[in-house]
Design a protein around this motif. Sequence first.
Motif, mmCIF file in Angstrom:
data_model
loop_
_atom_site.group_PDB
_atom_site.id
_atom_site.type_symbol
_atom_site.label_atom_id
_atom_site.label_comp_id
_atom_site.label_asym_id
_atom_site.label_seq_id
_atom_site.Cartn_x
_atom_site.Cartn_y
_atom_site.Cartn_z
ATOM 1 N N LEU A 147 0.827 -1.200 0.000
ATOM 2 C CA LEU A 147 0.000 0.000 0.000
ATOM 3 C C LEU A 147 0.867 1.258 0.000
ATOM 4 O O LEU A 147 0.583 2.212 -0.728
ATOM 5 C CB LEU A 147 -0.939 0.008 1.212
ATOM 6 C CG LEU A 147 -1.824 1.232 1.371
ATOM 7 C CD1 LEU A 147 -2.718 1.416 0.148
ATOM 8 C CD2 LEU A 147 -2.643 1.136 2.627
ATOM 9 N N VAL A 148 1.933 1.254 0.764
ATOM 10 C CA VAL A 148 2.846 2.402 0.796
ATOM 11 C C VAL A 148 3.454 2.627 -0.586
ATOM 12 O O VAL A 148 3.525 3.763 -1.072
ATOM 13 C CB VAL A 148 3.948 2.195 1.862
ATOM 14 C CG1 VAL A 148 4.993 3.288 1.789
ATOM 15 C CG2 VAL A 148 3.336 2.135 3.256
ATOM 16 N N GLN A 149 3.862 1.557 -1.271
ATOM 17 C CA GLN A 149 4.438 1.679 -2.609
ATOM 18 C C GLN A 149 3.411 2.222 -3.599
ATOM 19 O O GLN A 149 3.741 3.069 -4.440
ATOM 20 C CB GLN A 149 4.957 0.322 -3.090
ATOM 21 C CG GLN A 149 6.192 -0.151 -2.367
ATOM 22 C CD GLN A 149 6.609 -1.543 -2.810
ATOM 23 O OE1 GLN A 149 5.862 -2.239 -3.502
ATOM 24 N NE2 GLN A 149 7.798 -1.954 -2.398
ATOM 25 N N LEU A 150 2.174 1.744 -3.520
ATOM 26 C CA LEU A 150 1.137 2.230 -4.421
ATOM 27 C C LEU A 150 0.833 3.706 -4.183
ATOM 28 O O LEU A 150 0.625 4.464 -5.129
ATOM 29 C CB LEU A 150 -0.136 1.398 -4.253
ATOM 30 C CG LEU A 150 -0.092 -0.014 -4.816
ATOM 31 C CD1 LEU A 150 -1.323 -0.799 -4.406
ATOM 32 C CD2 LEU A 150 0.044 0.013 -6.327
ATOM 33 N N LEU A 151 0.805 4.118 -2.928
ATOM 34 C CA LEU A 151 0.574 5.522 -2.620
ATOM 35 C C LEU A 151 1.703 6.395 -3.151
ATOM 36 O O LEU A 151 1.461 7.463 -3.725
ATOM 37 C CB LEU A 151 0.410 5.715 -1.114
ATOM 38 C CG LEU A 151 -0.867 5.148 -0.506
ATOM 39 C CD1 LEU A 151 -0.805 5.207 1.008
ATOM 40 C CD2 LEU A 151 -2.082 5.859 -1.032
ATOM 41 N N GLU A 152 2.950 5.954 -2.975
ATOM 42 C CA GLU A 152 4.090 6.713 -3.484
ATOM 43 C C GLU A 152 4.041 6.816 -5.010
ATOM 44 O O GLU A 152 4.303 7.876 -5.581
ATOM 45 C CB GLU A 152 5.398 6.066 -3.032
ATOM 46 C CG GLU A 152 5.652 6.209 -1.539
ATOM 47 C CD GLU A 152 6.835 5.390 -1.056
ATOM 48 O OE1 GLU A 152 7.416 4.605 -1.848
ATOM 49 O OE2 GLU A 152 7.178 5.525 0.130
ATOM 50 N N LYS A 153 3.694 5.716 -5.683
ATOM 51 C CA LYS A 153 3.585 5.717 -7.138
ATOM 52 C C LYS A 153 2.488 6.673 -7.595
ATOM 53 O O LYS A 153 2.666 7.432 -8.550
ATOM 54 C CB LYS A 153 3.292 4.302 -7.637
ATOM 55 C CG LYS A 153 3.148 4.206 -9.133
ATOM 56 C CD LYS A 153 2.795 2.793 -9.556
ATOM 57 C CE LYS A 153 2.554 2.744 -11.053
ATOM 58 N NZ LYS A 153 1.997 1.472 -11.477
#
Length: 67
Positions: A33-39
């Motif tokens: 989820l953190v990676q998707l938010l950053e992307k």
Amino acid sequence: MTSKKKNKIEEPAEAYEVTPKSEVSSEELHPVLVQLLEKSIKEIEEGKTFTHEEVMRMTKEKYPFLK
């Protein structure tokens, strides 16, 4: 049963206050989820998103039978 008020619905008189009990830090979020938010944030900054009006125009062009 001719009363116009027979199906009347009213909100409760109480006022509900919503307050977060605790802040969520990134350590508590799932790593994916953190990676998707950053992307997503990066794509917004780069302008790789569509406005609501653009999406509605494209949808109407693709599906003209929708109103």
